[in-house]
Design an enzyme around this catalytic site. Structure first.
Site, mmCIF file in Angstrom:
data_model
loop_
_atom_site.group_PDB
_atom_site.id
_atom_site.type_symbol
_atom_site.label_atom_id
_atom_site.label_comp_id
_atom_site.label_asym_id
_atom_site.label_seq_id
_atom_site.Cartn_x
_atom_site.Cartn_y
_atom_site.Cartn_z
ATOM 1 N N ALA A 296 0.831 -1.205 0.000
ATOM 2 C CA ALA A 296 0.000 0.000 0.000
ATOM 3 C C ALA A 296 0.868 1.259 0.000
ATOM 4 O O ALA A 296 0.647 2.188 -0.787
ATOM 5 C CB ALA A 296 -0.936 -0.005 1.204
ATOM 6 N N HIS B 44 -7.441 -17.759 11.807
ATOM 7 C CA HIS B 44 -7.370 -18.822 10.795
ATOM 8 C C HIS B 44 -7.251 -20.157 11.516
ATOM 9 O O HIS B 44 -6.448 -20.284 12.439
ATOM 10 C CB HIS B 44 -6.144 -18.590 9.893
ATOM 11 N N ARG C 72 -7.366 -29.208 3.747
ATOM 12 C CA ARG C 72 -8.689 -29.754 4.056
ATOM 13 C C ARG C 72 -9.519 -29.885 2.792
ATOM 14 O O ARG C 72 -10.300 -30.815 2.641
ATOM 15 C CB ARG C 72 -9.394 -28.878 5.090
#
Lengths: 687, 242
Positions: free
Chosen positions: A16, A257, A273
């Protein structure tokens, strides 16, 4: 006293900040970028998965556009985001990725013909059209209607950051690394730059500028367990908070997470997963089906995180010197699959946990000892295999940050903010995967441009006397830290803060524990004023740096904890056990935290309403959990009726999706970024 | 109980008039999965808050923490203490970079100079309309550029380079790799001849003694040996034609 002058000061050298500095150079401003570390080392480099942009090039992306990206982003935010900002973002993202391609990011490209893929556990073949060969490819990510995530293998952030840093060099941006902002210079509600400490020499210098932009990243390091780099401590926005004028937005909105590697905190991608990997407890039982019979391990991120911690709380986590955790078993997929399709995961587990994740041979049966026999729901136990990987949920992303308007301008005039540090507010209470690096670079374009325009027109009407006062004050603060008669150890305080955040302000939140957290953090904050630094050097002194940073981090921790305590609802990643419903009637707003008096020991909280009557999408069911698990806003029906009426009118007039969007929610954006994105399909139709 | 290990670290503060280079030993109990990131963190918090070292990502991605570990340049964050059978692990700062303090060296300045020298950006004169679809790139070309673009500027290749020790301004493998990355990128319109101006001298490709310490120590396994040979080959052709 040394003072450096420039037109524009950018604090933070990640995606940024660097992109914004290029925007400044494009209009001829004298810009300086300050960075804690050499710029290419910033946390932007760690983003692996990719960047969302609705190009619609590939087979699985066909039909994608800004509207779908907008819908996914707003739903993902649990209606906590600023929808006008979301519109600005989705409109600019395709341009951002095309600009980056032009700057040399080696985006993974489409190869014509067949390629194998796994969707919902099934092996399928995807066929790419010949006329798409060589255009940018996208992969699948959770929570999106189309495959929209553009990528460069598993190093997307790295290649993006290097391209932007290269372009900054091309534009002759002045970059100074190993420099840390320790205070902002402000007067009469206006910001005039920063007091900066050289991390090598310890010299304290005033950087006076017409405008200042913070792009200092997230604040994950106030937690003990986080996927964030060690520089993501929130000190940048804490310094803004200390002006007493700037305000932080939605600090309680913290994303976790579910599968971060223990102990390092490095992410094990959701793909583990997705491909069929399972979670096991200390007895080897596959516990997720008992909690989430339908989605099992593939329930949404916040749900899986909650279930893992619930299970550990029952005492079923495996013990380790780094605390209790559960196991991720991908050895079940077979060595061939792991070594081919999960190559990086395999390497990370090997390097950082010393585990060969493909090894399904027996390690011990000791783990079965003491398994309760009256819990058939949790499935049969299994002896411990060598390849099980230790994981647990960890802090991952900061949705909150320095509150700005849609132009990136904070409550303090002349102070702007972009990227993860900002509460611009694109993500509301939950961020969609792939929207973080995308936001960083898009905000760098849009906000960078507004910031540059501000700096061009602003004047430096500040007396050197005031600048010197700020430098003097920072100097005194450092001396006070080095030479007080306190007894407190900085590392004990910092460690305790991090434990409190993990234990009491984590995935699950509850009134009484949050209250305990706030009280204890406030106590730590008071103690932090008496930190004793043993090492007396003013230059290159890591202990001194940790001391002043910890004082600031405690303010951030208090803003998170107090914000979470007072927000009596559950929205996105903010889960209150004692207030399980999303409460639009009372909480369709943004928390603002400020610190107007330096002597106060708790932040001041106030609330900024979200205007439902201006929303393009009115708040609704998010698509998971129990349906109807929210208390509607009293104006929802009225807005829904309006949206219906406008939609019918535009359709009757034969308007297209752009006309409809403009009628529902007009938004401001620089014309160069608001211009319509041309896609391959549009071109074909036009031919 | 884990085994007792000793971290032996070089300490020296070039900004201090009294500091002299010396080794200091720190005793730790090894714990499972202990990396040097964890070990050094424990040392700073419990034994010596004055020990300087650099970490950012602690995941082998950012390149901050390269140092000499038992005599070899490696990323400290990716190095497990258990990978050494001996109980003493010796840490020293990387050579060829200015020393900041102890294990911390200034790689930023060196890499900024390298990037400026090879003009590390895509050179072209086209006006590109970013509202229109991007230029097509062959997927294999994108993959080849990516393979070289993975360099994380950690400095291991420079620390492992014999030429760099003798030739102060030598550009090193990182610089040659960067030049090659743009040479094969179709977004960059520079010719082989243009690159010759940048790297076709003894401080560039012709200074390399082909000891290939760079290739052996690159933590990202970038194929430096082949890349450097390929670049030198191209530059020799340009040189001969002149």
């Amino acid at each position: 006293m040394k003072v450096v002058y420039c037109d524009a000061l950018v604090v933070g050298g990640g995606l940024a900040g660097l992109r914004a500095s290029i925007a400044c150079r494009q209009v001829g401003l004298d810009v300086i970028v300050l960075s804690l570390v050499p710029v290419r080392r910033s946390h932007s480099a760690a983003a692996q998965g990719g960047m969302q942009a609705s190009l619609g090039n590939a087979k699985m992306s066909e039909g994608d556009n800004e509207d779908l990206h907008f819908l996914d982003t707003v739903k993902g935010s649990d209606w906590g985001c600023d929808q006008q900002v979301a519109r600005m973002f989705v409109t600019t993202a395709p341009k951002a990725i095309r600009e980056l391609a032009n700057w040399g990011v080696p985006w993974t490209r489409i190869k014509k013909g067949d390629r194998p893929a796994v969707i919902n556990g099934e092996h399928v073949t995807i066929t790419e059209r010949e006329d798409r060969h060589g255009y940018i490819l996208s992969r699948d990510f959770g929570g999106t209607k189309k495959w929209r995530t553009c990528f460069t293998a598993d190093a997307t952030g790295h290649t993006m950051l290097y391209a932007v840093a290269n372009e900054a060099l091309h534009h002759k941006v002045k970059i100074e690394d190993r420099k840390e902002m320790i205070a902002l210079i402000h007067h009469g509600g206006k910001c005039y730059g920063a007091v900066v400490r050289d991390l090598i020499t310890g010299e304290i210098v005033g950087y006076v500028s017409k405008g200042t932009l913070l792009a200092t990243g997230g604040y994950g390091r106030v937690y003990k367990h986080t996927t964030n780099a060690v520089i993501c401590d929130g000190v940048g926005i804490a310094t803004a908070l200390e002006t007493g004028v700037a305000k932080l937005g939605n600090m309680e909105a913290v994303q976790f997470h579910p599968t971060a590697l223990v102990p390092s905190g490095i992410l094990m991608t959701e793909g583990c997963r997705g491909d069929g990997g399972i979670l096991r407890d200390k007895f080897g039982r596959r516990f997720m089906p008992a909690y989430e019979p339908e989605k099992k391990e593939l329930a949404s991120r916040d749900v899986v995180s909650r279930r893992i911690l619930e299970h550990i709380k029952r005492g079923y986590g495996a013990n380790s010197p780094y605390g209790d955790h559960v196991w991720l078993d991908i050895a079940i997929l077979g060595r061939a699959h792991v070594e081919k399709n999960l190559r990086d995961v395999h390497e990370i587990a090997e390097t950082f946990a010393g585990v060969d994740a493909a090894d399904d041979s027996l390690e011990t049966e000791e783990n079965l000892k003491g398994m309760p026999t009256d819990e058939p729901d949790f499935g049969p136990g299994a002896p411990k295999q060598k390849g099980w990987v230790p994981i647990k949920p960890m802090q991952h992303y900061s949705m909150g940050g320095l509150r700005t308007d849609y132009k990136g301008h904070s409550h303090l005039k002349g102070l702007f903010c972009a990227g993860e540090a900002a509460c611009w507010d694109l993500h509301g209470f939950n961020r969609l995967g792939g929207n973080s690096v995308s936001e960083a670079v898009v905000a760098g374009m849009i906000i960078g441009d507004y910031f540059a325009a501000y700096c061009k027109s602003a004047e430096l009407d500040i007396s050197t006397h005031i600048v010197e006062q700020f430098i003097q004050k920072s100097h005194e603060h450092i001396q006070e830290l080095l030479h007080n008669d306190g007894k407190e150890n900085v590392y004990e305080i910092r460690e305790r803060m991090r434990e409190i955040m993990d234990e009491k302000v984590g995935v699950f939140r509850e009134g009484h524990t949050l209250e305990a957290a706030v009280n204890e953090l406030e106590e730590l904050y008071k103690r932090s004023k008496h930190i004793h630094v043993k090492n007396k050097k003013t230059h290159n002194n890591p202990e001194l740096e940790d001391a002043y940073r910890t004082q600031k981090m405690l303010k951030i921790a208090l803003c998170i904890a107090k914000g979470a305590l007072d927000r009596t609802e559950s929205r996105g990643a903010h889960t209150r056990l004692d207030h399980p419903k999303r409460d639009d009637a009372n909480w369709l707003n943004r928390t603002l935290a400020s610190w107007p008096d330096p002597n106060q020991t708790l932040p001041t909280l106030e609330y900024e309403p979200l205007d439902i009557m201006k929303m393009e999408l009115s708040p609704d069911f998010r698509g998971y959990g129990a349906k109807g698990n929210f208390i509607p806003h009293p104006l929802k029906e009225q807005r829904d009726a309006e949206i219906k009426e406008i939609t019918e009118r535009i359709q009757a007039q034969g308007g297209d999706r752009y006309d409809l969007q403009e009628a529902l929610m007009p938004f401001d954006l620089q014309p160069k970024y608001k211009a319509r994105n041309v896609r391959l399909d549009d071109q074909r139709q036009g031919e | 109980m884990g085994r007792q290990i000793t971290i032996r670290a070089l300490k020296f503060d070039p900004q201090s008039a009294v500091s002299k280079p010396h080794f200091k030993d720190y005793q730790l109990e090894e714990i499972p999965s202990m990396t040097l990131f964890i070990a050094l963190g424990m040392i700073r918090e419990q034994l010596d808050p004055d020990l300087s070292f650099d970490f950012v990502c602690r995941a082998g991605i950012c390149g901050s923490c390269a140092m000499m570990i038992n005599g070899r340049p490696r990323l400290a964050c990716k190095t497990l203490t258990s990978s050494f059978s001996e109980n003493v692990i010796t840490l020293m700062p990387m050579p060829s970079f200015p020393l900041i303090k102890d294990l911390s060296v200034n790689t930023g300045e060196w890499f900024a100079g390298m990037n400026a020298r090879v003009e590390s950006w895509a050179h072209h004169k086209k006006e590109v309309d970013i509202t229109k679809p991007e230029e097509r790139v062959d997927p294999d070309e994108a993959q080849s550029v990516f393979e070289l673009d993975r360099c994380i500027e950690c400095g291991c290749c420079i620390a492992a380079c014999g030429t760099k020790l003798m030739r102060e301004n030598f550009i090193g493998a990182a610089g040659m790799n960067r030049a090659m990355r743009f040479l094969i990128d179709s977004h960059d319109e520079r010719s082989d001849d243009d690159f010759y101006e940048l790297v076709g001298d003894d401080d560039g490709v012709f200074g390399c003694m082909s000891l290939i310490g760079c290739h052996d120590t690159c933590p990202k396994q970038i194929p430096l040996q082949g890349t450097l040979a390929q670049l030198r080959n191209k530059m020799v052709k340009v040189g001969k034609a002149r």
